[in-house]
Design a protein around this motif. Structure first.
Motif, mmCIF file in Angstrom:
data_model
loop_
_atom_site.group_PDB
_atom_site.id
_atom_site.type_symbol
_atom_site.label_atom_id
_atom_site.label_comp_id
_atom_site.label_asym_id
_atom_site.label_seq_id
_atom_site.Cartn_x
_atom_site.Cartn_y
_atom_site.Cartn_z
ATOM 1 N N ILE A 138 56.949 83.141 64.667
ATOM 2 C CA ILE A 138 57.439 83.847 65.842
ATOM 3 C C ILE A 138 57.094 83.042 67.082
ATOM 4 O O ILE A 138 56.021 82.450 67.160
ATOM 5 C CB ILE A 138 56.776 85.243 65.945
ATOM 6 C CG1 ILE A 138 56.971 86.025 64.639
ATOM 7 C CG2 ILE A 138 57.287 86.018 67.140
ATOM 8 C CD1 ILE A 138 58.374 86.426 64.342
ATOM 9 N N GLY A 168 43.172 79.834 64.227
ATOM 10 C CA GLY A 168 44.093 80.960 64.374
ATOM 11 C C GLY A 168 45.398 80.662 65.073
ATOM 12 O O GLY A 168 46.125 81.578 65.460
ATOM 13 N N THR A 169 45.730 79.395 65.241
ATOM 14 C CA THR A 169 46.974 79.065 65.957
ATOM 15 C C THR A 169 48.184 79.012 65.023
ATOM 16 O O THR A 169 49.310 78.855 65.479
ATOM 17 C CB THR A 169 46.869 77.700 66.674
ATOM 18 O OG1 THR A 169 46.272 76.764 65.786
ATOM 19 C CG2 THR A 169 46.059 77.811 67.940
ATOM 20 N N LYS A 171 48.159 77.116 61.788
ATOM 21 C CA LYS A 171 48.266 75.835 61.068
ATOM 22 C C LYS A 171 48.716 76.050 59.622
ATOM 23 O O LYS A 171 49.595 75.357 59.125
ATOM 24 C CB LYS A 171 46.918 75.099 61.088
ATOM 25 C CG LYS A 171 46.487 74.681 62.493
ATOM 26 C CD LYS A 171 45.223 73.856 62.485
ATOM 27 C CE LYS A 171 44.008 74.615 62.023
ATOM 28 N NZ LYS A 171 43.645 75.744 62.923
ATOM 29 N N GLU A 237 41.207 72.292 56.600
ATOM 30 C CA GLU A 237 39.897 71.915 57.154
ATOM 31 C C GLU A 237 39.490 70.530 56.671
ATOM 32 O O GLU A 237 38.357 70.313 56.239
ATOM 33 C CB GLU A 237 38.806 72.925 56.746
ATOM 34 C CG GLU A 237 39.179 74.375 56.922
ATOM 35 C CD GLU A 237 39.179 74.827 58.371
ATOM 36 O OE1 GLU A 237 38.889 73.988 59.256
ATOM 37 O OE2 GLU A 237 39.508 75.989 58.624
ATOM 38 N N HIS A 321 56.115 91.857 66.654
ATOM 39 C CA HIS A 321 56.155 91.421 65.250
ATOM 40 C C HIS A 321 54.999 92.021 64.455
ATOM 41 O O HIS A 321 55.194 92.607 63.398
ATOM 42 C CB HIS A 321 56.096 89.888 65.226
ATOM 43 C CG HIS A 321 55.822 89.298 63.878
ATOM 44 N ND1 HIS A 321 56.758 89.265 62.880
ATOM 45 C CD2 HIS A 321 54.702 88.715 63.373
ATOM 46 C CE1 HIS A 321 56.242 88.682 61.813
ATOM 47 N NE2 HIS A 321 55.001 88.334 62.080
HETATM 48 N N1 ATP Z 1 53.746 81.851 65.430
HETATM 49 C C1 ATP Z 1 53.341 82.799 64.570
HETATM 50 N N2 ATP Z 1 54.189 83.769 64.182
HETATM 51 C C2 ATP Z 1 53.786 84.741 63.327
HETATM 52 N N3 ATP Z 1 52.568 84.808 62.800
HETATM 53 C C3 ATP Z 1 51.682 83.868 63.133
HETATM 54 C C4 ATP Z 1 52.013 82.808 64.035
HETATM 55 N N4 ATP Z 1 50.946 82.010 64.181
HETATM 56 C C5 ATP Z 1 49.982 82.538 63.416
HETATM 57 N N5 ATP Z 1 50.405 83.650 62.780
HETATM 58 C C6 ATP Z 1 49.593 84.515 61.884
HETATM 59 O O1 ATP Z 1 48.271 84.496 62.389
HETATM 60 C C7 ATP Z 1 47.320 84.397 61.333
HETATM 61 C C8 ATP Z 1 46.538 83.107 61.489
HETATM 62 O O2 ATP Z 1 47.365 81.995 61.225
HETATM 63 P P1 ATP Z 1 46.900 80.776 60.307
HETATM 64 O O3 ATP Z 1 46.038 81.238 59.197
HETATM 65 O O4 ATP Z 1 48.098 79.979 59.950
HETATM 66 O O5 ATP Z 1 46.013 79.979 61.378
HETATM 67 P P2 ATP Z 1 45.136 78.680 61.221
HETATM 68 O O6 ATP Z 1 45.504 77.801 62.345
HETATM 69 O O7 ATP Z 1 45.265 78.139 59.839
HETATM 70 O O8 ATP Z 1 43.678 79.234 61.475
HETATM 71 P P3 ATP Z 1 42.228 78.647 61.019
HETATM 72 O O9 ATP Z 1 41.998 77.390 61.776
HETATM 73 O O10 ATP Z 1 41.291 79.714 61.432
HETATM 74 O O11 ATP Z 1 42.315 78.444 59.555
HETATM 75 C C9 ATP Z 1 48.134 84.455 60.063
HETATM 76 O O12 ATP Z 1 48.173 85.787 59.632
HETATM 77 C C10 ATP Z 1 49.510 83.985 60.469
HETATM 78 O O13 ATP Z 1 50.497 84.508 59.639
#
Ligand code: ATP
Ligand code: MG
Length: 437
Positions: A138, A168-169, A171, A237, A321
């Motif tokens: 999204i 949490g961005t 990735k 990671e 969403h």
């Molecule tokens: N642009 C987006 N649209 C919809 N959902 C999103 C979006 N970005 C993140 N999310 C949701 O937010 C949550 C965190 O995303 P994700 O696990 O991909 O982050 P990450 O960057 O891998 O975090 P970390 O570094 O903590 O592992 C998930 O539930 C994911 O589905």
């Protein structure tokens, strides 16, 4: 199969009910009686002529339902035009009276089978749609549009991708989307969190192990590389991978072959690698904690996920969403998002990025509470930095913070100084020291 039998003639209704003993039956004598049951059955067998109307009225009502039942129309002798009308309006079949028991059974069997296929089909496409939603990214901000077009461009290649971004961005979401968009989509997507495996087990986790290769290895073990064969391996990671393993990983990537621990036989691997980290890998390289050659091997296509505070435009869409998502998941109604709350949400600092926002929205769905949110600026005391156990290179860390702060403030030094709670001169001194001015 639940069937609704609509017949105004009591004798005929009785007779048919006896013939249809195999079905879970609901009986009705009129349009009015039948109507409330239309949405609760899989199949409708209706007479054309009913006391208070005709079968067509029921057929039309049935077709307006989101999950419409199969429909078989019974027509009287010599009224073939009614049968034609019914078929034109979408009935699945018709029976013209008088019909034999065998005709009845054959027709209903055929229609039930088609109905079952239709329901299965609907269920499968729903599941597929849900799966796609899981990787739906999204956000329509300029940064996200750029990310989307990048994802589309590289998804169909086997190029190694390095995804950087704060916690949490999104990735992992981006990694999954890349896989889903690729021609490997039907093949496995295997994720491994390099920070979560104990160093002693990491090698066998990644590359596999022969039976007896180490104490406790009572069975041969397939490594993640092999498990991901023909698909995608997501090394999450990656910045946490111990140096020893970094060298081993590099060798595997260079040679395209893995050797299970305790074995000599090399196995060729065909995997697409996506790595992610919330560290600044380049700085890790400079600090000597990450192998430079591995960094370049992974950093073929860099993708950077911007923090939420740099794309506030996306916040309303993300809120909607997640409210809809969690409402569906918990079977509750999504709460309305008041203007005041949305304003607060948009000015929040979001140290936990999209994950934090998602949690907030889940709580809002469950508790209906408008929880306190610290406005922008109070974020300063909110950060938490995970200090590496092996020690910290203070100068590199300071330089890193300065660079990030400058970028965050568009290179504006006065603004950067305020952001860092430093005097202007103090900032300039530090920039000078690191050659950043
Ligand atoms: N642009 C987006 N649209 C919809 N959902 C999103 C979006 N970005 C993140 N999310 C949701 O937010 C949550 C965190 O995303 P994700 O696990 O991909 O982050 P990450 O960057 O891998 O975090 P970390 O570094 O903590 O592992 C998930 O539930 C994911 O589905
Ligand atoms: Mg992650």
């Amino acid at each position: 199969m639940r069937m609704l039998l609509v017949e105004d003639d009591a004798d005929q209704r009785q007779l048919l009910a006896q013939l249809l003993g195999n079905y879970e039956l609901v009986l009705a004598a009129s349009v009015a009686e039948a109507q409330p049951h239309l949405g609760k059955v899989d199949l409708v067998l209706s007479d054309w002529k009913l006391g208070d109307g005709d079968g067509l009225m029921l057929l039309r009502a049935a077709q307006r339902l989101s999950q419409s039942p199969a429909f078989v129309m019974m027509t009287a002798y010599g009224t073939i035009s009614h049968a034609v009308d019914a078929m034109r309006q979408g009935a699945d079949d018709y029976l013209s009276k008088p019909f034999s028991r065998q005709e009845l059974e054959l027709t209903l069997e055929k229609v039930s089978r088609a109905q079952r296929l239709k329901t299965d089909n609907q269920r499968l496409s729903q599941a597929l749609a849900d799966q796609h939603k899981l990787t739906e990214i999204i956000g329509n901000s300029a940064a996200m549009q750029q990310l989307q077009s990048r994802l589309a461009r590289i998804s169909d290649t086997d190029a190694t991708v390095l995804i950087e971004g704060e916690s949490g961005t999104g990735k992992e979401l981006a990694a999954r989307a890349l896989h889903q968009l690729s021609r490997r989509a039907q093949k496995p997507f295997v994720a491994i969190n390099c920070g979560a495996i104990p160093e002693a087990l990491a090698e066998s986790e990644l590359f596999g192990a022969d039976k007896g290769a180490y104490t406790g290895a009572t069975q041969a073990k397939t490594g993640k590389f092999e498990a991901a064969s023909t698909g995608t391996l997501f090394l999450d990671e990656i910045g946490e991978l111990p140096l020893v393993l970094q060298s081993k990983l590099l060798r595997v990537l260079q040679e395209g072959k893995v050797t299970r621990l305790g074995e000599h036989q090399e196995r060729s691997i065909d995997v697409r690698i996506i790595a992610a980290t919330n560290r600044d890998l380049k700085a890790e390289v400079q600090a000597g904690r990450f192998r430079e050659d591995l960094f370049y091997r992974l950093n073929v296509v860099p993708l950077t996920l911007p923090p939420l505070r740099e794309r506030r435009d996306d916040i309303p869409a993300l809120c909607r969403h997640f409210l809809a998502l969690y409402a569906r998941r918990h079977g509750l109604n999504p709460p309305a998002l008041g203007h005041g709350l949305l304003e607060k949400l948009m000015s929040h600092h979001w140290p936990g990025n999209v994950r934090e926002l998602a949690n907030r929205m889940e709580r809002l769905v469950l508790l209906g509470e408008d929880m306190p949110i610290s406005p922008l600026g109070e974020g300063a005391s909110e950060f938490s930095v995970k200090l590496p156990a092996g020690g910290l290179d203070w100068e590199a860390f300071e330089r890193h913070c300065l660079e990030k702060a400058l970028a965050l403030n568009g290179g504006n030094k006065r603004q950067t100084a305020r952001y860092l709670s430093l005097g202007y001169k103090a900032l300039l001194y530090r920039l000078e020291k690191h050659g950043l001015s």
